[in-house]
Design a protein around this motif. Sequence first.
Motif, PDB file in Angstrom:
ATOM      1  N   CYS A  66      -0.628   2.668   6.757  1.00  0.00           N
ATOM      2  CA  CYS A  66      -1.123   2.357   5.408  1.00  0.00           C
ATOM      3  C   CYS A  66      -2.013   3.478   4.886  1.00  0.00           C
ATOM      4  CB  CYS A  66      -1.868   1.026   5.413  1.00  0.00           C
ATOM      5  SG  CYS A  66      -0.784  -0.393   5.700  1.00  0.00           S
ATOM      6  N   ILE A  67      -2.861   4.020   5.734  1.00  0.00           N
ATOM      7  CA  ILE A  67      -3.729   5.136   5.327  1.00  0.00           C
ATOM      8  C   ILE A  67      -2.866   6.347   4.950  1.00  0.00           C
ATOM      9  CG2 ILE A  67      -5.442   6.792   6.153  1.00  0.00           C
ATOM     10  CD1 ILE A  67      -6.646   4.404   7.786  1.00  0.00           C
ATOM     11  N   LYS A  68      -1.842   6.617   5.748  1.00  0.00           N
ATOM     12  CA  LYS A  68      -0.926   7.737   5.452  1.00  0.00           C
ATOM     13  C   LYS A  68      -0.307   7.584   4.065  1.00  0.00           C
ATOM     14  CE  LYS A  68       3.531   9.545   6.900  1.00  0.00           C
ATOM     15  NZ  LYS A  68       4.673   9.305   7.773  1.00  0.00           N
ATOM     16  N   HIS A  69      -0.013   6.341   3.673  1.00  0.00           N
ATOM     17  CA  HIS A  69       0.589   6.076   2.367  1.00  0.00           C
ATOM     18  C   HIS A  69      -0.459   5.787   1.289  1.00  0.00           C
ATOM     19  CE1 HIS A  69       4.821   6.299   3.465  1.00  0.00           C
ATOM     20  NE2 HIS A  69       4.394   5.931   4.660  1.00  0.00           N
ATOM     21  N   LYS A  70      -1.726   6.068   1.636  1.00  0.00           N
ATOM     22  CA  LYS A  70      -2.860   5.955   0.705  1.00  0.00           C
ATOM     23  C   LYS A  70      -3.040   4.536   0.161  1.00  0.00           C
ATOM     24  CE  LYS A  70      -2.848  10.826  -0.557  1.00  0.00           C
ATOM     25  NZ  LYS A  70      -2.021  11.328   0.494  1.00  0.00           N
ATOM     26  N   MET A  72      -5.479   1.907   0.395  1.00  0.00           N
ATOM     27  CA  MET A  72      -6.864   1.767   0.849  1.00  0.00           C
ATOM     28  C   MET A  72      -7.471   0.410   0.522  1.00  0.00           C
ATOM     29  SD  MET A  72      -7.150   4.595   2.274  1.00  0.00           S
ATOM     30  CE  MET A  72      -6.464   6.223   2.281  1.00  0.00           C
ATOM     31  N   THR A  78       3.511  -0.258  -5.479  1.00  0.00           N
ATOM     32  CA  THR A  78       3.936   1.132  -5.627  1.00  0.00           C
ATOM     33  C   THR A  78       5.425   1.197  -5.937  1.00  0.00           C
ATOM     34  OG1 THR A  78       4.338   1.348  -3.243  1.00  0.00           O
ATOM     35  CG2 THR A  78       2.186   2.056  -4.049  1.00  0.00           C
ATOM     36  N   GLU A  88       1.837   3.820  -9.021  1.00  0.00           N
ATOM     37  CA  GLU A  88       1.037   2.834  -8.304  1.00  0.00           C
ATOM     38  C   GLU A  88       0.211   2.013  -9.282  1.00  0.00           C
ATOM     39  OE1 GLU A  88      -1.160   3.751  -4.455  1.00  0.00           O
ATOM     40  OE2 GLU A  88      -2.781   3.893  -5.924  1.00  0.00           O
ATOM     41  N   THR A  90      -2.991  -0.757  -8.950  1.00  0.00           N
ATOM     42  CA  THR A  90      -3.956  -1.339  -8.026  1.00  0.00           C
ATOM     43  C   THR A  90      -4.529  -2.620  -8.618  1.00  0.00           C
ATOM     44  OG1 THR A  90      -5.723   0.028  -8.945  1.00  0.00           O
ATOM     45  CG2 THR A  90      -4.578   0.889  -7.003  1.00  0.00           C
TER      46      THR A  90
END
Length: 107
Positions: A66-70, A72, A78, A88, A90
């Motif tokens: 999840c962090i790799k795909h930002k 947070m 997305t 994206e 949010t």
Amino acid sequence: MLELTLELFETEVIDSEKPVLIDWWGETCETCIALMPMVEEMSERYGDRLKFTKFNTSQKGVRRFCIKHKIMGLPVITIYQAGEKVAELTKEDITRDSLEELIKKYI
């Protein structure tokens, strides 16, 4: 809607010929769960032109992914196209109108 796992992500998202919407959600995210019916409704309406998926961030072993795909915070929606994240929404931005506008941009 297809439920994504780490094993399915590359095949279903990165290698997809169609644009892919991912509804990133978590089991303890009440806002995520409240949004699901709206996303599923959009899937029924536009699913022939856009692949609709969801990714449960509560799955074991997905934190780094999840962090790799930002991703947070939750909820996040997305759009991936040709293997890349291109849009994206949010938590603050997700409304019925903003989601439909995003979908229409990529179908």
